[in-house]
Each structure stands twice: as C-alpha cells, then as structure tokens.
Design a protein around this motif. Structure first.
Motif, PDB file in Angstrom:
ATOM      1  N   ASP A  37       0.838  -1.212  -0.030  1.00 30.46           N
ATOM      2  CA  ASP A  37       0.046   0.104   0.213  1.00 30.46           C
ATOM      3  C   ASP A  37       0.798   1.155   0.076  1.00 30.46           C
ATOM      4  O   ASP A  37       0.613   2.195  -0.770  1.00 30.46           O
ATOM      5  N   TRP A  38       1.946   1.162   0.938  1.00 29.45           N
ATOM      6  CA  TRP A  38       2.952   2.434   0.895  1.00 29.45           C
ATOM      7  C   TRP A  38       3.720   2.686  -0.555  1.00 29.45           C
ATOM      8  O   TRP A  38       3.580   3.853  -0.801  1.00 29.45           O
ATOM      9  N   VAL A  39       4.235   1.838  -1.028  1.00 31.86           N
ATOM     10  CA  VAL A  39       4.812   1.696  -2.231  1.00 31.86           C
ATOM     11  C   VAL A  39       3.767   2.239  -3.202  1.00 31.86           C
ATOM     12  O   VAL A  39       4.058   2.814  -4.327  1.00 31.86           O
ATOM     13  N   GLY A  40       2.712   1.554  -3.177  1.00 32.18           N
ATOM     14  CA  GLY A  40       1.562   1.922  -4.468  1.00 32.18           C
ATOM     15  C   GLY A  40       1.137   3.508  -4.309  1.00 32.18           C
ATOM     16  O   GLY A  40       0.814   3.987  -5.191  1.00 32.18           O
TER      17      GLY A  40
ATOM     18  N   PRO B 285      18.862  -6.145 -15.433  1.00 27.48           N
ATOM     19  CA  PRO B 285      18.703  -7.449 -14.537  1.00 27.48           C
ATOM     20  C   PRO B 285      18.074  -6.738 -13.059  1.00 27.48           C
ATOM     21  O   PRO B 285      17.586  -7.492 -12.454  1.00 27.48           O
ATOM     22  N   ARG B 286      18.237  -5.458 -12.783  1.00 29.95           N
ATOM     23  CA  ARG B 286      17.743  -4.968 -11.631  1.00 29.95           C
ATOM     24  C   ARG B 286      16.194  -4.636 -11.632  1.00 29.95           C
ATOM     25  O   ARG B 286      15.641  -4.139 -10.523  1.00 29.95           O
ATOM     26  N   SER B 287      15.745  -4.760 -12.972  1.00 30.21           N
ATOM     27  CA  SER B 287      14.294  -3.876 -13.113  1.00 30.21           C
ATOM     28  C   SER B 287      13.268  -4.889 -12.285  1.00 30.21           C
ATOM     29  O   SER B 287      13.313  -6.084 -12.298  1.00 30.21           O
ATOM     30  N   VAL B 288      12.324  -4.135 -12.254  1.00 31.71           N
ATOM     31  CA  VAL B 288      10.921  -4.873 -11.516  1.00 31.71           C
ATOM     32  C   VAL B 288      10.425  -5.882 -12.574  1.00 31.71           C
ATOM     33  O   VAL B 288       9.946  -7.040 -12.375  1.00 31.71           O
ATOM     34  N   ARG B 289      10.277  -5.497 -13.702  1.00 29.77           N
ATOM     35  CA  ARG B 289      10.031  -6.297 -14.680  1.00 29.77           C
ATOM     36  C   ARG B 289      10.904  -7.680 -14.765  1.00 29.77           C
ATOM     37  O   ARG B 289      10.262  -8.755 -15.049  1.00 29.77           O
ATOM     38  N   ARG B 290      12.066  -7.794 -14.596  1.00 26.53           N
ATOM     39  CA  ARG B 290      12.787  -8.953 -14.651  1.00 26.53           C
ATOM     40  C   ARG B 290      12.393  -9.838 -13.400  1.00 26.53           C
ATOM     41  O   ARG B 290      12.406 -10.954 -13.459  1.00 26.53           O
ATOM     42  N   LEU B 291      12.135  -9.140 -12.310  1.00 22.78           N
ATOM     43  CA  LEU B 291      11.794  -9.819 -10.965  1.00 22.78           C
ATOM     44  C   LEU B 291      10.509 -10.458 -11.245  1.00 22.78           C
ATOM     45  O   LEU B 291      10.086 -11.540 -10.833  1.00 22.78           O
TER      46      LEU B 291
ATOM     47  N   LEU C 150       8.671  -5.086  -4.489  1.00 20.06           N
ATOM     48  CA  LEU C 150       8.247  -3.967  -4.046  1.00 20.06           C
ATOM     49  C   LEU C 150       9.536  -2.940  -3.567  1.00 20.06           C
ATOM     50  O   LEU C 150       9.133  -1.694  -3.893  1.00 20.06           O
ATOM     51  N   LEU C 151      10.322  -3.559  -2.877  1.00 22.93           N
ATOM     52  CA  LEU C 151      11.413  -2.425  -2.700  1.00 22.93           C
ATOM     53  C   LEU C 151      12.115  -1.588  -3.705  1.00 22.93           C
ATOM     54  O   LEU C 151      12.411  -0.374  -3.795  1.00 22.93           O
ATOM     55  N   ARG C 152      12.222  -2.309  -4.874  1.00 23.97           N
ATOM     56  CA  ARG C 152      12.823  -1.592  -6.145  1.00 23.97           C
ATOM     57  C   ARG C 152      11.932  -0.703  -6.857  1.00 23.97           C
ATOM     58  O   ARG C 152      12.086   0.210  -7.214  1.00 23.97           O
TER      59      ARG C 152
END
Length: 350
Positions: free
Chosen positions: A189-192, A332-338, A310-312
C-alpha cells in the motif's frame, strides 16, 4: 550512497559528534566515555539509513562505533524500528553463537541527533560487495577457490546456527509467517502511493492466498545474503542488517539467500565464482545444518521476489522523482525482470 545521503540531510558531523558523546555518557552501554571523535560517513553503506563511523574514546581505550540514523525521506521500509533491531541483536548475542555487533545504545525519539539512531560496535572485516558484483571483483573474488569454499561454508553455517535457535524466549516479534505477510501488504500500500503496482497486485493476492500452514517455525534474519556479512579471511565476524527480522520462519531466509545468489550470478550474466555453493549444494548444506526439511520453497521464493520487487519499485519511483536514471525493463535489476522470475517460479511446482 551514504555520502550522498549525508549531503541531502545536511547533518553537521561535528555537532553530531558532540551530541552523541554526551548521550553515550549518560545512556549508552559503554563505560567511561570521554569523547566521540573522527566522525565520518560510511562509504558504500546504502541509502536506507544514514550510516556514520566514529571512534569512541573511553577510560579503557578507544573503540570503533557505527551509528545508523533513520531518514524518513530515504526510508526503504515502512515503519523502521531500531528498537526491534537492537532487541534482535541482543537476543542473538545472548542465545546463539552467531557473531553480531554489540549494541551500545538506541534512541527511538529523534530528539538527540534529529533522527532515531542505533549505535553498535564496529567489527573488523570485509563485506562481499554488491557493486561491483562480488563474482567479478573485490576481496571475495580475489581469494583462491578453496578459501572461497571455506568462506561460503562458514557463512551458511552461521545462518543454520540462527535457524536452529530455540525462539521460545523471543518476546519482541509475532510468531509465524502471517504477521510478516501482513506487513508486506502494508508495504505494498505504501509503495503503491508512489508507484503503480501493476502485476504485483496479483502476486500480492497469490502470496496471501497460499501462506504455508506447516513451514518450520523459527527466527528469520530477514536480509540473508553474503553482502550482509563481515569476514576476516574465511571466517564470518558479524552478521549485519536486521531491519527485516521476524519469526516468519527459517525458510524465509533460505529463499532470500537463494534469490540473491542468483541475482549476483545467472541474472547478472556472470558465472558464480568457483568455491561458492550451487543452489543444490546450498539446499543440502542447509538441511544438514538445521535438521529441517525444505518445504513450501516455491511460496517462499515467490514471496522473496515479491518483497524485492516492492523495494525496487519504491526505490525507482523515488529516483525518478529526483530526476535520477532508473533501470529499464531489460536491466537485471528491473522490476520487470523480477516479475518474469515470479512467473517462471509459479509455473514450476518443485
């Protein structure tokens, strides 16, 4: 990193040094404090906290100390709790053989230094770095393969010692994975509020619906990886960074460890250094070292990837708002890759 954060906060280190010395004399665990000296920002200490190194001169000699201050505008976690971290460090020191820094004091009020802070012992040793990737450069890379093997074994053995601990006396954490999942729902919720969750909303629903009922109970360090350990030679001298400590269970740490091992090898497009354990070797040594079964690993690995995503997502939103570059989807660090890794793990029932 820490130096940039210091510039952002505009903190006066001379003033901090004086105030901290006064506070340690009346509140800290060190006896005979005379003065705090040689205060300086910690290089490469990350941005979740403002980290300052100093020397504390006492009637019994001089000790190195580490001061970690929470900075709300740079917080990576919702509701960071330094008192909980201090309690975890003290409990681990008292009830296990796992090496952790001694706690010299904690102030949750923010009234002394302008921010809540935790003061700990500064332990000698090197940390396998994230940047540059420890598989490509740095003190771990420079060790011979047999020394790297010994280091990896000791690192994993420290985690196993933690996971074998009897947690019946832990009274500062809620037991089980459910409170941990609820915390990460609040994190979402916070990240959102700063970044659209997109497909992560569906992952959140899956995590909530499949919380394991029979995962082994126990303490979770929370940020279990080589990059949060100090080493002297091949021996671990301290286990660091307890922001995410919980009673969510040991498998939480195992999944996090496996995820970061892959982050630094396969996902980074580099080979794991000879001597560092493979996934199967890690699972085998963890089973042998803890006496625990590996159960519900798929859920735990999806949960780990979800937390990191979420952290990223939050960190990248903050960078974008500050006009700083953000990794693209092919990084490699992207949210998409995760998210891609989450999809692949969900399709794998093992």
């Amino acid at each position: 990193m820490a130096v940039d954060l210091l510039r952002r906060t505009g903190r006066d280190l001379d003033d901090l040094q004086r105030r901290l010395g006064d506070w340690l004399r009346s509140h800290g665990a060190l006896d005979g404090v005379l003065a705090v000296e040689r205060t300086r920002p910690a290089e490469g200490a990350g941005t979740a906290n403002e980290t300052v190194l100093a020397e504390c001169r006492t009637t019994r000699g001089t000790r190195g100390i580490v001061v970690r201050l929470t900075v709300p505008e740079a917080a990576a976690y919702l509701d960071p709790d330094l008192e909980r971290q201090a309690a975890a460090l003290r409990w681990v020191a008292a009830h296990t053989a796992v090496p952790v820094p001694a706690v010299y004091g904690v102030d949750p009020t923010g009234e002394v230094l302008g921010a809540p802070f935790l003061v700990t012992e500064r332990v000698a040793g090197f940390v396998p770095p994230d940047y540059p990737n420890y598989n490509t450069a740095g003190p771990l890379h420079d060790l011979p393969a047999d020394a790297r093997r010994a280091l990896w074994q000791d690192a994993l053995d420290q985690m196993c010692r933690l996971h074998r601990a009897d947690v019946s006396t832990v009274d500062f954490l809620e037991p089980g994975p459910v409170p941990l999942v609820r915390y990460w729902e609040r994190m979402a919720d916070w990240v959102g509020e700063r970044a659209p969750l997109g497909p992560l909303a569906g992952v959140r629903d899956w995590v909530r619906a499949h919380v394991p009922a029979d995962a082994p109970a126990g303490l979770s360090w929370g940020d279990a990886r080589l990059g949060n350990m100090l080493f002297a030679g091949t021996r671990c001298t301290a286990v660091l960074d307890w922001e995410m400590v919980s009673l969510g269970g040991p498998t939480v740490d195992l999944a996090w460890w496996l995820m970061f091992d892959r982050n630094h090898s396969t996902d980074a497009g580099v080979d794991r250094l000879p001597g560092l354990g493979t996934r199967d070797e890690t699972l085998d040594r963890w089973r042998a070292g803890t006496g625990l079964p590996v159960v519900d690993l798929r859920w735990h690995e999806v949960f780990a990837l979800y937390q990191l995503a979420l952290l990223r997502a939050g960190a990248f939103a903050d960078r974008a708002r500050a006009g700083l570059p953000v990794p693209g989807d092919d990084d490699p660090r992207s949210v998409r890759r995760l998210l891609d890794r989450i999809d692949a793990r969900l399709e794998d029932p093992a």
